[in-house]
Motif scaffolding. Structure first.
Motif, PDB file in Angstrom:
ATOM      1  N   VAL A  68       0.839  -1.197   0.000  1.00  0.00           N
ATOM      2  CA  VAL A  68       0.000   0.000   0.000  1.00  0.00           C
ATOM      3  C   VAL A  68       0.876   1.250   0.000  1.00  0.00           C
ATOM      4  O   VAL A  68       0.665   2.187  -0.772  1.00  0.00           O
ATOM      5  N   VAL A  69       1.874   1.256   0.865  1.00  0.00           N
ATOM      6  CA  VAL A  69       2.752   2.419   0.992  1.00  0.00           C
ATOM      7  C   VAL A  69       3.571   2.641  -0.275  1.00  0.00           C
ATOM      8  O   VAL A  69       3.677   3.765  -0.764  1.00  0.00           O
ATOM      9  N   LEU A  70       4.128   1.578  -0.832  1.00  0.00           N
ATOM     10  CA  LEU A  70       4.942   1.724  -2.039  1.00  0.00           C
ATOM     11  C   LEU A  70       4.103   2.161  -3.237  1.00  0.00           C
ATOM     12  O   LEU A  70       4.549   2.965  -4.052  1.00  0.00           O
ATOM     13  N   THR A  71       2.897   1.643  -3.338  1.00  0.00           N
ATOM     14  CA  THR A  71       2.013   2.054  -4.435  1.00  0.00           C
ATOM     15  C   THR A  71       1.664   3.531  -4.312  1.00  0.00           C
ATOM     16  O   THR A  71       1.714   4.284  -5.295  1.00  0.00           O
ATOM     17  N   ALA A  72       1.323   3.966  -3.113  1.00  0.00           N
ATOM     18  CA  ALA A  72       1.004   5.384  -2.907  1.00  0.00           C
ATOM     19  C   ALA A  72       2.224   6.259  -3.163  1.00  0.00           C
ATOM     20  O   ALA A  72       2.117   7.309  -3.807  1.00  0.00           O
ATOM     21  N   ALA A  73       3.376   5.835  -2.675  1.00  0.00           N
ATOM     22  CA  ALA A  73       4.592   6.622  -2.876  1.00  0.00           C
ATOM     23  C   ALA A  73       4.947   6.712  -4.358  1.00  0.00           C
ATOM     24  O   ALA A  73       5.328   7.788  -4.845  1.00  0.00           O
TER      25      ALA A  73
END
Length: 168
Positions: A117-122
């Motif tokens: 989730v974090v990597l996709t958002a980043a």
């Protein structure tokens, strides 16, 4: 790595605006960016160079840019967020824009959400940062609201997790 990608995008935009690309800008890229946009970037860089600390003032680009005045439709921005900040607010505006992006990446790094989730958002927010340095993506309220929503969802505590500091 994502901060480096955004920095390369901003640096490339500044290099084109300052006409500092070694060997000149290749013709296909120059035609894709359009001569008008390149002239507007150059006008913004000249405004920033003339007023590096305070800038020319917010929303004054359209009246001070020869390229914007030549446009058939009034064009109030140089189609680049960092150049717009530099022309309008000077180096402090650019520093604050960069600090906001760095803070966002730091908040994502510290997020309690799962890594995908974090990597996709980043990655999505970094792509938006690169697009904002090359275009006027941040001029649309829907885009900035969507970016804020994405950042908020990616940095929020999952609903099944108790608040920090509470006793179960």
């Amino acid at each position: 790595a994502l901060a480096l990608v955004a920095a390369v995008g901003v640096g490339g935009c500044w290099a084109v605006a300052a006409d500092a690309v070694p060997g000149g800008l290749p013709r296909p890229l120059r035609s894709h960016l359009t001569e008008h946009r390149i002239r507007m970037w150059q006008d913004a860089a000249h405004l920033a160079g003339a007023n590096p600390v305070r800038g020319a003032g917010p929303d004054r680009f359209a009246e001070l840019s020869p390229a914007a005045a030549e446009s058939p439709e009034p064009d109030p921005t140089p189609h680049s967020a960092p150049l717009q900040q530099a022309a309008g607010q000077g180096l402090p505006g650019v520093a604050l824009l960069g600090a906001a992006f760095a803070w966002l990446l730091y908040a994502l790094w510290r997020s309690p959400r799962s890594t995908p989730v974090v990597l996709t958002a980043a990655a999505a927010l970094t792509a938006l940062a690169v697009e904002a340095s090359l275009g006027n993506a941040l001029s649309f309220p829907q885009v900035t609201a969507g970016a804020g929503l994405l950042a908020g969802l990616a940095t929020a505590r999952p609903p099944d997790e108790p608040p920090a500091g509470t006793v179960p």
